[in-house]
Design a protein around this motif. Structure first.
Motif, PDB file in Angstrom:
ATOM      1  N   ASN A   3       0.822  -1.206   0.000  1.00 21.06           N
ATOM      2  CA  ASN A   3       0.000   0.000   0.000  1.00 21.06           C
ATOM      3  C   ASN A   3       0.856   1.256   0.000  1.00 21.06           C
ATOM      4  O   ASN A   3       0.527   2.230  -0.663  1.00 21.06           O
ATOM      5  N   ARG A   4       1.936   1.243   0.739  1.00 22.15           N
ATOM      6  CA  ARG A   4       2.838   2.412   0.771  1.00 22.15           C
ATOM      7  C   ARG A   4       3.461   2.649  -0.599  1.00 22.15           C
ATOM      8  O   ARG A   4       3.577   3.785  -1.049  1.00 22.15           O
ATOM      9  N   GLN A   5       3.862   1.551  -1.220  1.00 25.95           N
ATOM     10  CA  GLN A   5       4.479   1.668  -2.546  1.00 25.95           C
ATOM     11  C   GLN A   5       3.461   2.214  -3.560  1.00 25.95           C
ATOM     12  O   GLN A   5       3.789   3.086  -4.363  1.00 25.95           O
ATOM     13  N   LEU A   7       0.845   4.042  -2.887  1.00 26.26           N
ATOM     14  CA  LEU A   7       0.592   5.434  -2.540  1.00 26.26           C
ATOM     15  C   LEU A   7       1.723   6.329  -3.044  1.00 26.26           C
ATOM     16  O   LEU A   7       1.481   7.400  -3.605  1.00 26.26           O
ATOM     17  N   ARG A   8       2.945   5.894  -2.882  1.00 23.25           N
ATOM     18  CA  ARG A   8       4.101   6.665  -3.342  1.00 23.25           C
ATOM     19  C   ARG A   8       4.059   6.840  -4.865  1.00 23.25           C
ATOM     20  O   ARG A   8       4.302   7.925  -5.382  1.00 23.25           O
ATOM     21  N   GLU A   9       3.716   5.767  -5.592  1.00 19.88           N
ATOM     22  CA  GLU A   9       3.625   5.847  -7.055  1.00 19.88           C
ATOM     23  C   GLU A   9       2.505   6.804  -7.484  1.00 19.88           C
ATOM     24  O   GLU A   9       2.663   7.575  -8.430  1.00 19.88           O
ATOM     25  N   GLN A  11       1.393   9.360  -5.731  1.00 18.54           N
ATOM     26  CA  GLN A  11       1.861  10.712  -5.456  1.00 18.54           C
ATOM     27  C   GLN A  11       2.840  11.195  -6.521  1.00 18.54           C
ATOM     28  O   GLN A  11       2.801  12.351  -6.941  1.00 18.54           O
ATOM     29  N   GLU A  12       3.720  10.318  -6.968  1.00 22.46           N
ATOM     30  CA  GLU A  12       4.685  10.693  -8.005  1.00 22.46           C
ATOM     31  C   GLU A  12       3.979  11.002  -9.327  1.00 22.46           C
ATOM     32  O   GLU A  12       4.321  11.963 -10.009  1.00 22.46           O
TER      33      GLU A  12
END
Length: 175
Positions: A3-5, A7-9, A11-12
């Motif tokens: 989920n963090r990964q 979310l990071r993608e 956001q990017e």
């Protein structure tokens, strides 16, 4: 962790899209409207405010394309049914829908007038609407500008609101 990964993608991607949007400067030149199924473009320099439908007061002895008068922000405006004026729809009982809009002419044109259109289609730029390769030939009214075409192949007629507002036919609203 996944989920963090994700979310990071996300956001990017959003940051990249926002940066691209900042770098692109798209200037809207046209207000796209529809009247009786026909696409029309009004210059943003000649059109002013857009109003939701309001009750219209009929005017006796007026031409069939004069829808009536309306109180718009405390000012009295003549309302012209553009589709009837242009011969795209027969005169008859006027039905304003939830999508109908009144487009006021710019104050620089010197008329308290609004055009009743069936619906708005948004703002467009010259880049989005290049000139059509095959322009109409023959006699045309002064207010009929060039045809433009969008990415889907739909044709849009440019309407010169200043030329329209100066036409004798437009100015003579009484029968």
């Amino acid at each position: 962790m996944a989920n963090r990964q994700a979310l990071r993608e996300l956001q990017e991607r959003l940051a990249a899209r926002m940066q691209a949007a900042r770098e692109q400067t798209v200037t809207a030149n046209w207000l796209a409207v529809e009247c009786a199924g026909a696409g029309m473009l009004f210059s943003l320099k000649q059109a002013s405010e857009i109003f939701a439908p309001v009750p219209l007061k009929p005017v006796p002895y007026a031409k069939p394309w004069m829808a009536g008068v309306a109180n718009l922000r405390g000012g009295l405006y003549t309302v012209i049914d553009l589709a009837v004026l242009l011969g795209l729809r027969d005169p008859g009982p006027r039905v304003q829908t939830a999508q109908s809009r009144l487009v006021a002419l710019h104050t620089d044109l010197g008329l308290n007038c609004a055009l009743l259109v069936d619906r708005l289609s948004g703002l467009r730029s010259d880049a989005q609407l290049p000139l059509a390769a095959d322009q109409p030939q023959g006699a045309r009214p002064r207010f009929a500008g060039p045809m433009r075409v969008d990415d889907n192949g739909r044709r849009w007629q440019v309407i010169d609101l200043e030329a329209l507002s100066r036409q004798e036919h437009f100015l003579r609203v009484v029968v």
